[in-house]
Motif scaffolding. Structure first.
Motif, PDB file in Angstrom:
ATOM      1  N   UNK A  51       6.854   3.749 -12.595  1.00  0.00           N
ATOM      2  CA  UNK A  51       8.193   4.143 -12.154  1.00  0.00           C
ATOM      3  C   UNK A  51       8.206   4.713 -10.738  1.00  0.00           C
ATOM      4  N   UNK A  52       7.509   4.031  -9.822  1.00  0.00           N
ATOM      5  CA  UNK A  52       7.505   4.410  -8.402  1.00  0.00           C
ATOM      6  C   UNK A  52       6.940   5.818  -8.193  1.00  0.00           C
ATOM      7  N   UNK A 109       4.780   9.512  -2.323  1.00  0.00           N
ATOM      8  CA  UNK A 109       3.686  10.215  -1.654  1.00  0.00           C
ATOM      9  C   UNK A 109       2.874  10.983  -2.688  1.00  0.00           C
ATOM     10  N   UNK A 157      13.622   4.901 -11.960  1.00  0.00           N
ATOM     11  CA  UNK A 157      13.186   4.335 -10.686  1.00  0.00           C
ATOM     12  C   UNK A 157      14.081   3.150 -10.334  1.00  0.00           C
ATOM     13  N   UNK A 214       8.353 -12.339  -3.432  1.00  0.00           N
ATOM     14  CA  UNK A 214       8.003 -11.096  -4.118  1.00  0.00           C
ATOM     15  C   UNK A 214       6.704 -10.517  -3.572  1.00  0.00           C
ATOM     16  N   UNK A 237       4.971   0.290   1.012  1.00  0.00           N
ATOM     17  CA  UNK A 237       6.139  -0.541   0.681  1.00  0.00           C
ATOM     18  C   UNK A 237       7.322   0.348   0.310  1.00  0.00           C
ATOM     19  N   UNK A 238       7.021   1.435  -0.392  1.00  0.00           N
ATOM     20  CA  UNK A 238       8.060   2.392  -0.816  1.00  0.00           C
ATOM     21  C   UNK A 238       7.624   3.775  -0.354  1.00  0.00           C
ATOM     22  N   UNK A 239       7.833   4.093   0.934  1.00  0.00           N
ATOM     23  CA  UNK A 239       7.215   5.292   1.524  1.00  0.00           C
ATOM     24  C   UNK A 239       7.688   6.623   0.933  1.00  0.00           C
ATOM     25  N   UNK A 262      -0.187  -6.040  -7.254  1.00  0.00           N
ATOM     26  CA  UNK A 262       0.809  -6.571  -8.179  1.00  0.00           C
ATOM     27  C   UNK A 262       0.633  -5.854  -9.527  1.00  0.00           C
ATOM     28  N   UNK A 263       1.479  -6.174 -10.474  1.00  0.00           N
ATOM     29  CA  UNK A 263       1.405  -5.556 -11.796  1.00  0.00           C
ATOM     30  C   UNK A 263      -0.015  -5.659 -12.376  1.00  0.00           C
ATOM     31  N   UNK A 276       6.647  -3.308 -12.284  1.00  0.00           N
ATOM     32  CA  UNK A 276       6.985  -4.726 -12.127  1.00  0.00           C
ATOM     33  C   UNK A 276       7.067  -5.150 -10.663  1.00  0.00           C
ATOM     34  N   UNK A 277       6.887  -4.190  -9.769  1.00  0.00           N
ATOM     35  CA  UNK A 277       6.961  -4.497  -8.333  1.00  0.00           C
ATOM     36  C   UNK A 277       5.654  -4.076  -7.671  1.00  0.00           C
ATOM     37  N   UNK A 278       5.301  -4.720  -6.553  1.00  0.00           N
ATOM     38  CA  UNK A 278       4.039  -4.384  -5.891  1.00  0.00           C
ATOM     39  C   UNK A 278       4.089  -3.028  -5.183  1.00  0.00           C
ATOM     40  N   UNK A 305       0.270   7.422   0.561  1.00  0.00           N
ATOM     41  CA  UNK A 305       1.609   6.966   0.185  1.00  0.00           C
ATOM     42  C   UNK A 305       1.590   5.466  -0.093  1.00  0.00           C
ATOM     43  N   UNK A 327      -4.701  -3.468  -0.554  1.00  0.00           N
ATOM     44  CA  UNK A 327      -3.784  -4.587  -0.360  1.00  0.00           C
ATOM     45  C   UNK A 327      -2.579  -4.319  -1.272  1.00  0.00           C
ATOM     46  N   UNK A 328      -1.602  -5.190  -1.227  1.00  0.00           N
ATOM     47  CA  UNK A 328      -0.472  -5.048  -2.143  1.00  0.00           C
ATOM     48  C   UNK A 328      -0.981  -5.252  -3.572  1.00  0.00           C
TER      49      UNK A 328
END
Lengths: 118, 318
Positions: A45-46, A112, B281, B108, A107-109, A86-87, A68-70, A104, A83-84
């Motif tokens: 959840x980020x 942190x 989120x 993606x 991609x979603x700074x 993935x799930x 579900x997001x990188x 951090x 690297x990025x």
């Protein structure tokens, strides 16, 4: 196969319990007598969890992305950079120098977190 | 049905009705009509309910966004299919768009095969040209080199560019590079300098359309839905009578008018995301399978000279 997995799980449980006993501070992962210490951080959840982690020098920290997001794992001082992911992808880094490592997700700074190496 | 916000309880520019309407748009697009400098947007699914004359202007273009080619999780296991449906929706418009803007997150995971699928799919769009700005998902590898090589050949810096069409000045911006810990989207000094120069020679009566991936207004900074230095960029556009800002990233439509600036975000063609703060989120949101196409969409924009406004029409795939 099933039996082997059970055995492995049991051994891991014992090791984890042992690590818990020798820890002197909350969140501090002690070096096990029979091998290098390790710790895991989950990305859910980020959020990096735990957000603040203290480990002993020599500990290998492994991040795993459950979203579900990188996401990425990037230290503010560019000491480490994944690297990025993935799930279910993982990234590991072994901390050999004591200090505070802020990091951090590039991609979603807003994501942190911090690792303190003793 | 009215597109105006009736209850703005959270001061976020969207009410429950508006949100549910947007959620009826996943896999669709938005129709934008520029009339006398004001951009009006309509969901593509609503376009059928209007008379053609409502949208007819001097210029029509379409915005599509957040295709996320390569995503295959529960929120939408087949994002290529919904992109194709969005393309079909555009191709069925009474007035073919002069061009299409893709406001980022083409892919993606920035994989070559994902870029290939996106490019191949968009070949069937009936339009003269497609302009692209990257989303953060398009620059995961190679510092965005792969994106620029394929989709930003005529652009500057990290992929920013501008062009003129029918007396309107269009500016494509990149706010997904070099993001700082704890920060939001960033344009950066080089790009800000370029924007300042780019608009310096324009007459104040020139309508301006700015497009970028991450919203250029603070939609919900807690989730990173904003751009740290957007105010400085917009300060260079204060003297213009009409500025329209088109963004993606948040996978839902929102609109806000502030002085001379109209802000608008488009739906995704891939999957919806939750309303600000209404989930743990901002990740992909699973809706029942039979509702998915009601929350994906495209955006169609029409400009009518003399009337000086942009009409934006969002429409869903359903």
């Amino acid at each position: 196969m099933k039996n082997t997995r059970w055995m492995l799980a049991a051994v891991l449980t014992v090791l984890t319990a042992f690590a818990g006993i020798v820890s002197t501070q909350p969140g501090l992962v002690a070096k096990a007598a029979d091998g290098p210490a390790s710790a895991q951080i989950k990305i859910d959840n980020f959020t990096f969890g735990p957000t603040n982690l203290t480990v002993a020098s020599g500990t290998t920290v492994t991040w795993i992305n459950n979203d579900d997001v990188p996401h990425t794992v990037v230290s503010d001082d560019k000491v480490f950079r994944s690297k990025a992911l993935d799930t279910d992808d993982k990234f590991s880094y072994t901390f050999t120098k004591p200090g505070t490592y802020n990091y951090f997700c590039s991609v979603h700074p807003k994501m942190t977190a911090k690792i303190v190496v003793k | 049905m009215s597109d105006y916000i009736k209850e703005n309880l959270n001061k976020d520019g969207i009410d429950r009705r508006g949100f549910l309407k947007c959620m009826a748009w996943v896999g669709t697009g938005t129709l934008c009509v520029l009339k006398g400098g004001v951009l009006k947007s309509y969901a593509l699914s609503d376009v059928m309910q209007h008379k053609v004359g409502d949208f007819k202007g001097d210029l029509s273009f379409v915005q599509i966004s957040d295709s996320h080619i390569g995503f295959n999780k529960a929120a939408n296991p087949d994002v290529t299919a919904t992109l194709r449906e969005a393309i079909a929706k555009v191709n069925a418009l009474a007035t073919p768009p002069a061009f299409v803007l893709h406001t980022g997150d083409l892919t993606h995971l920035s994989k070559p095969s994902e870029f290939d699928t996106l490019a191949e799919s968009l070949k069937s769009l009936k339009t003269e040209r497609i302009f692209y700005v990257p989303g953060e998902h398009d620059v995961l590898e190679d510092n965005g080199g792969m994106f620029r090589e394929r989709f930003g050949k005529d652009s500057m810096g990290d992929g920013w560019h501008s062009f003129d069409r029918n007396g309107i000045h269009f500016i494509g911006l990149v706010n997904v590079m070099n993001l700082k810990p704890g920060g939001l989207g960033t344009l950066g000094n080089d790009q800000l300098e370029w924007i300042k120069k780019d608009v310096s020679g324009l007459k104040s009566s020139t309508p301006i359309v700015v497009y970028a991936h991450i919203p250029l207004w603070a939609v919900y900074p807690e989730w990173g839905w904003g751009t740290d230095d957007s105010e400085q960029a917009l300060s260079y556009m204060k003297r213009f009578g009409s500025v329209t800002v088109l963004n993606g990233h948040i996978h839902q439509t929102m609109q806000k008018v502030e002085g001379n600036v109209t802000f608008h975000t488009a739906c995704s063609t891939a999957f919806p995301q939750p309303q600000p703060g209404q989930a743990d989120s901002p990740g992909p949101m699973k809706v029942p399978d039979d509702k998915l196409r009601q929350v994906l969409g495209i955006t169609d924009v029409n400009f009518v000279r003399g009337n000086q406004s942009l009409a934006i029409v969002d429409s869903t795939l359903a």
